[in-house]
Write a protein that holds these residues in place. Structure first.
Motif, short mmCIF file in Angstrom:
data_model
loop_
_atom_site.label_atom_id
_atom_site.label_comp_id
_atom_site.label_asym_id
_atom_site.label_seq_id
_atom_site.Cartn_x
_atom_site.Cartn_y
_atom_site.Cartn_z
N ILE A 1 6.53 -14.14 -54.03
CA ILE A 1 5.50 -15.04 -53.50
C ILE A 1 5.48 -15.13 -51.98
CG2 ILE A 1 5.49 -16.41 -55.62
CD1 ILE A 1 7.33 -18.41 -54.35
N ALA A 2 6.53 -14.66 -51.31
CA ALA A 2 6.58 -14.74 -49.84
C ALA A 2 7.68 -13.81 -49.37
CB ALA A 2 6.88 -16.18 -49.40
N LYS A 3 7.77 -13.62 -48.06
CA LYS A 3 8.85 -12.78 -47.54
C LYS A 3 9.51 -13.43 -46.33
CE LYS A 3 5.64 -10.09 -44.77
NZ LYS A 3 4.88 -8.86 -44.58
N ILE A 4 10.73 -13.01 -46.06
CA ILE A 4 11.46 -13.53 -44.91
C ILE A 4 11.50 -12.44 -43.85
CG2 ILE A 4 13.71 -14.34 -44.10
CD1 ILE A 4 14.07 -15.66 -46.84
N SER A 5 10.85 -12.70 -42.71
CA SER A 5 10.74 -11.63 -41.72
C SER A 5 11.78 -11.74 -40.61
CB SER A 5 9.33 -11.61 -41.12
OG SER A 5 9.05 -12.85 -40.51
N GLY A 6 12.42 -12.90 -40.48
CA GLY A 6 13.42 -13.03 -39.42
C GLY A 6 14.21 -14.32 -39.54
N ILE A 7 15.28 -14.38 -38.76
CA ILE A 7 16.10 -15.61 -38.72
C ILE A 7 16.57 -15.87 -37.29
CG2 ILE A 7 16.97 -15.35 -41.08
CD1 ILE A 7 19.64 -14.34 -39.84
N THR A 8 16.86 -17.13 -37.02
CA THR A 8 17.52 -17.51 -35.76
C THR A 8 18.66 -18.44 -36.12
OG1 THR A 8 15.41 -17.37 -34.58
CG2 THR A 8 17.20 -18.57 -33.48
N THR A 9 19.87 -18.04 -35.76
CA THR A 9 21.06 -18.78 -36.17
C THR A 9 21.47 -19.79 -35.10
OG1 THR A 9 21.73 -16.87 -37.43
CG2 THR A 9 23.45 -18.50 -36.97
N GLY A 10 21.74 -21.00 -35.54
CA GLY A 10 21.98 -22.09 -34.59
C GLY A 10 23.40 -22.19 -34.08
N HIS B 1 19.41 -24.01 -38.47
CA HIS B 1 19.24 -22.58 -38.71
C HIS B 1 17.79 -22.31 -39.10
CE1 HIS B 1 23.51 -21.90 -38.42
NE2 HIS B 1 23.77 -22.78 -39.36
N ALA B 2 17.13 -21.39 -38.38
CA ALA B 2 15.70 -21.14 -38.60
C ALA B 2 15.45 -19.87 -39.39
CB ALA B 2 14.98 -21.06 -37.26
N VAL B 3 14.46 -19.94 -40.26
CA VAL B 3 14.06 -18.81 -41.10
C VAL B 3 12.55 -18.63 -40.98
CG1 VAL B 3 14.05 -17.90 -43.45
CG2 VAL B 3 15.92 -19.40 -42.72
N VAL B 4 12.12 -17.41 -40.66
CA VAL B 4 10.68 -17.14 -40.54
C VAL B 4 10.17 -16.66 -41.90
CG1 VAL B 4 8.88 -15.83 -39.34
CG2 VAL B 4 11.04 -16.38 -38.16
N ILE B 5 9.26 -17.45 -42.48
CA ILE B 5 8.73 -17.14 -43.81
C ILE B 5 7.25 -16.79 -43.69
CG2 ILE B 5 8.32 -18.06 -46.14
CD1 ILE B 5 10.71 -19.94 -45.68
N GLU B 6 6.86 -15.66 -44.27
CA GLU B 6 5.47 -15.21 -44.16
C GLU B 6 4.88 -14.96 -45.54
OE1 GLU B 6 4.60 -12.19 -41.27
OE2 GLU B 6 6.49 -12.54 -40.21
N GLY B 7 3.56 -15.05 -45.62
CA GLY B 7 2.87 -14.72 -46.86
C GLY B 7 2.99 -13.23 -47.16
N LYS B 8 2.75 -12.88 -48.40
CA LYS B 8 2.91 -11.48 -48.80
C LYS B 8 1.81 -10.61 -48.23
CE LYS B 8 5.34 -9.82 -51.32
NZ LYS B 8 6.58 -9.11 -51.00
#
Lengths: 336, 336
Positions: free
Chosen positions: B178-187, B327-334
């Motif tokens: 239903i979605a994808k994770i394109s990136g992260i930023t660690t705190g 902690h940040a997670v970039v979530i995008e539509g498919k």
């Protein structure tokens, strides 16, 4: 990813560039005393509380590891760290000034195995040039957290272990260094129904046996291919149990087996009951004795398997069992 | 790895195959009530203690996520999980029967961000076909752990938040979903010297601002490129603070900002003071509202930033500050 396996063999093998161990006075007087980087005579490490003392331990180990690895601090991309205290406060306050992104972990006394595992995954995937993996424990903060205040002066049964006051830190890099990590096996939670928090060796041995058997199966090797199979803090009671449990599964590790909890104190002279325990036990033994033996080529390949007991004061008081978990790391010499 | 960055842009982007949310009665009565997968009227979840209730929450969310993702349980290679309780016992007992290798985490209320980050790293490195990332919190177990027993009936200041009873679980896979994770930023750990455990929004806002600014800098984008920037549980006090802190750094996120703690309860009718909090707050909001909006294409790209306050009863009683981490997670539509 074969089904039913729980291991990774790294193509890009992370290198251990440097490691540091900082311990308290009792550990300094033990058989490994001469191998530790820093022995502090003041068990409060110049601080006001046991928790602050443990934070100071982590801070010193981290700083020393950075020095020994000769890596500039800003080049370290991630910290993988945790400890035994509720909400990992030794880590939160010990690593505050590092100013490096942190993945906080909780694996009880298996934390050094967990942090090296995740650090190795990140390194081998190419997501970092350098990472630091570390953990700590302190006798007094752990007694307060899990058992009785020191002032109460409770008697300790022979099966009880003695929480190590110490912190070990490892810097991983891409090349060079003193040893390399060639694989990992990640543990499951294993529960044999043990309920005695003064006999954690028995609680953790099934998890250690499970992870070691999984490792041997996944890599299709025999115990004799390791120079040492090193559990974290099973102590006397757990050592017998893990050897017996693996024998039942057809693996004889008696010759190779070594337990950090049985190496760190002198059984006759130091009154540590069943042996040493705590996150720091496996961590400082790794960062002193184990890595030295690997670096000097005396041991070519070892399986490092820190073991954790998953309990809290609350779960114990509520009558819960004490499940265990163990995370294994395959460490090899540079010239294998 | 550019120096000074703390983010990863994934080449192999992990896919969110399914997600489940299980909550208590109060959360079920709130504005998101209809979106949760399971609402339990018995706040003890049929168990004898609050801790067991929280374990049951995690267990149900895990089982439901597996069902919704339609992935066979043995194919899930790793669990990434943790909770707020001392020694993460909700996780240890909740996931015991899963029989899947576990990386135990502690990131306070940022745990959902941490678990998705590490899960994504492992997926994108090709070390697993499927992983599960999950966390939980329970109002009553958290009050007992951090503040006062419920029976004491203490008054709560307006800045206090209400710990969400809930667990959210996400299954990551290689394709589909239903979605994808394109990136992260660690705190990093960020400490502004706040000491009031009844005002955790103020304690966590600086960490949220730090991670959001780092994300915008690392990916060289403006806030408006996200449809939403979603913090975990800053509540009313923290919302103002994070917007102000970022404005000082030249970023205006006011239009995009949403806080899970302000979405989950009805401010006028539900008496939750400054808003919802706890690991479960961000997790269940993600697994219901946020992922639905992304799946339906109403939000194309969001930054999910759960925020954690690093304190324990002991550190609070010893007069320590309350540092934060996010902690940040970039979530995008498919179909982006």
């Amino acid at each position: 990813m074969k089904k039913g396996t729980a291991s990774i063999a790294f193509k890009q093998q992370p290198c251990i560039l440097g490691a540091a161990s900082v311990v308290g006075s009792k550990e300094g007087e033990g058989p490994l005393g001469k191998l530790f980087d820093q022995i502090e005579q003041d068990d409060k490490f110049g601080k006001n509380t046991w928790e602050e003392a443990e934070s100071e331990l982590q801070k010193r180990a981290a700083q020393l590891a950075i020095q020994k690895a000769a890596v500039p601090k800003p080049a370290i991309r991630y910290l993988f760290a945790g400890d035994l205290l509720g909400q990992s406060i030794a880590t939160s306050f010990g690593l505050l000034e590092m100013n490096i992104p942190l993945f906080g972990l909780y694996g009880a006394c298996s934390t050094m195995g967990e942090s090296l595992s995740l650090g190795s995954i990140v390194m081998s995937a190419g997501y970092a040039d350098y990472v630091m993996c570390l953990t700590s424990s302190h006798f007094a903060s752990a007694e307060k957290e899990f058992r009785f205040p020191l002032e109460y002066g409770n008697q300790r049964p022979a099966s009880a272990t003695w929480t190590v006051t110490g912190s070990g830190a490892v810097i991983l890099g891409k090349e060079g260094g003193i040893a390399k990590i060639s694989g990992i096996t990640t543990g499951k939670i294993v529960d044999y129904g043990i309920r005695d928090s003064q006999n954690m060796g028995a609680a953790m041995a099934p998890a250690a046996a499970d992870t070691i058997a999984q490792n041997l199966k996944d890599f299709q090797i025999k115990p004799c291919e390791y120079d040492k199979i090193i559990t974290g803090d099973l102590g006397k009671v757990g050592k017998t149990a893990v050897i017996d449990l693996l024998r039942e599964q057809g693996y004889d590790i008696e010759k190779q087996h070594m337990d950090c909890g049985l190496e760190i104190y002198n059984e006759q002279q130091q009154n540590a009951e069943a042996g040493g325990s705590g996150c720091g036990c496996a961590a400082v033994t790794l960062c002193s004795y184990v890595l030295r033996m690997v670096e000097e080529g005396k041991w070519k390949k070892v399986l490092f398997v820190p073991t954790g007991a998953l309990l809290s004061k609350t779960s114990f008081n509520e009558g819960q069992t004490i499940p265990g978990i163990a995370h294994a790391v395959v460490i090899e010499g540079k010239n294998v």
